[in-house]
Design an enzyme around this catalytic site. Structure first.
Site, PDB file in Angstrom:
ATOM      1  CG  HIS A 179      -7.548   2.293  -5.453  1.00 37.27           C
ATOM      2  ND1 HIS A 179      -6.411   2.773  -4.841  1.00 37.27           N
ATOM      3  CD2 HIS A 179      -8.518   3.184  -5.163  1.00 37.27           C
ATOM      4  CE1 HIS A 179      -6.675   3.895  -4.208  1.00 37.27           C
ATOM      5  NE2 HIS A 179      -7.956   4.175  -4.383  1.00 37.27           N
ATOM      6  CB  SER A 189      -9.150   4.644  -1.261  1.00 38.09           C
ATOM      7  OG  SER A 189      -7.765   4.568  -1.132  1.00 38.09           O
TER       8      SER A 189
END
Length: 222
Positions: free
Chosen positions: A129, A106
């Site tokens: 993501h 992330s």
């Protein structure tokens, strides 16, 4: 190990290493969850950005510090805090090398690519993501526009500091069929190099040798 070295290691996850010509290198670890403007539970392993930012400023300001080695094993965390740390790393004029030893998920991805040169161990992973928010979210257009703005900042930062394009990064971020009941992409070791995110597969010896090389390019070594 000196007492103040022990305190820094246990409290801040940092210690000093010896580089070329006995110059100091700051080893800074980014582990667990990157904590932002809210405190996480005491049972969580966290990296607090209010601790990291002053250390990065000290690296830039101190004539005794020749370079920075960033060691990362992070599941991500607060987007604002992560980008702030990434921007600070990228703006340091001294050599910086990063090493992903486990996870760089992330918002951990911008931290790894902010260095002058980056490594990942063969089993290291990156999870890419879309931006998510914790807690109650108002389902209005302004909210989604705000999400998109944060996401664009992350995409732009990663593409500006690595070899991957913004478009390809967004494709990986929005991919389906890889994560169970979710969107995004998991990259392992060599795959991060193939995508142009990380520079090379390697471990601590590779990262230190590269940092020594960059230090001697930046400052003459005997």
């Amino acid at each position: 190990m000196q007492e103040n070295q022990k305190d820094n290691l246990f409290d801040l996850g940092q210690m000093y290493l010896t580089g070329p010509d006995d110059r100091k290198i700051l080893l800074l670890s980014v582990i667990g969850e990157i904590e932002g403007h809210e405190n996480l539970s005491s049972s969580s392993k966290t990296t607090k950005y209010e601790h990291v930012l002053p250390q990065l400023a000290y690296v830039e300001n101190s004539p005794e510090i020749a370079g920075l080695l960033l060691v990362e094993n992070s599941i991500g965390g607060d987007c604002s805090a992560g980008l702030a740390i990434g921007e600070m790393i990228a703006s340091i004029s001294k050599p910086v090398v990063s090493l992903v030893i486990g996870d760089s998920h992330s918002i951990g991805v911008p931290l790894a690519v902010a260095a002058d040169y980056s490594y990942i161990v063969p089993s290291g992973t990156m999870v890419i993501h879309p931006v998510r928010m914790n807690g109650m979210v108002i389902g209005a257009q302004q909210t989604y526009d705000y999400f998109k703005m944060i996401q664009d900042r992350i995409l732009r930062f990663v593409s500006d500091h690595s070899r991957i394009s913004k478009e390809r990064m967004e494709e990986l971020m929005m991919a389906t069929g890889i994560l169970n009941r979710d969107v995004g992409t998991v990259l392992v070791g060599e795959e991060t190099i193939e995508e142009g995110i990380i520079d090379e597969v390697g471990g601590i010896s590779h990262a230190l040798n590269k940092l020594y090389e960059l230090i001697c390019q930046n400052q003459s070594c005997s």
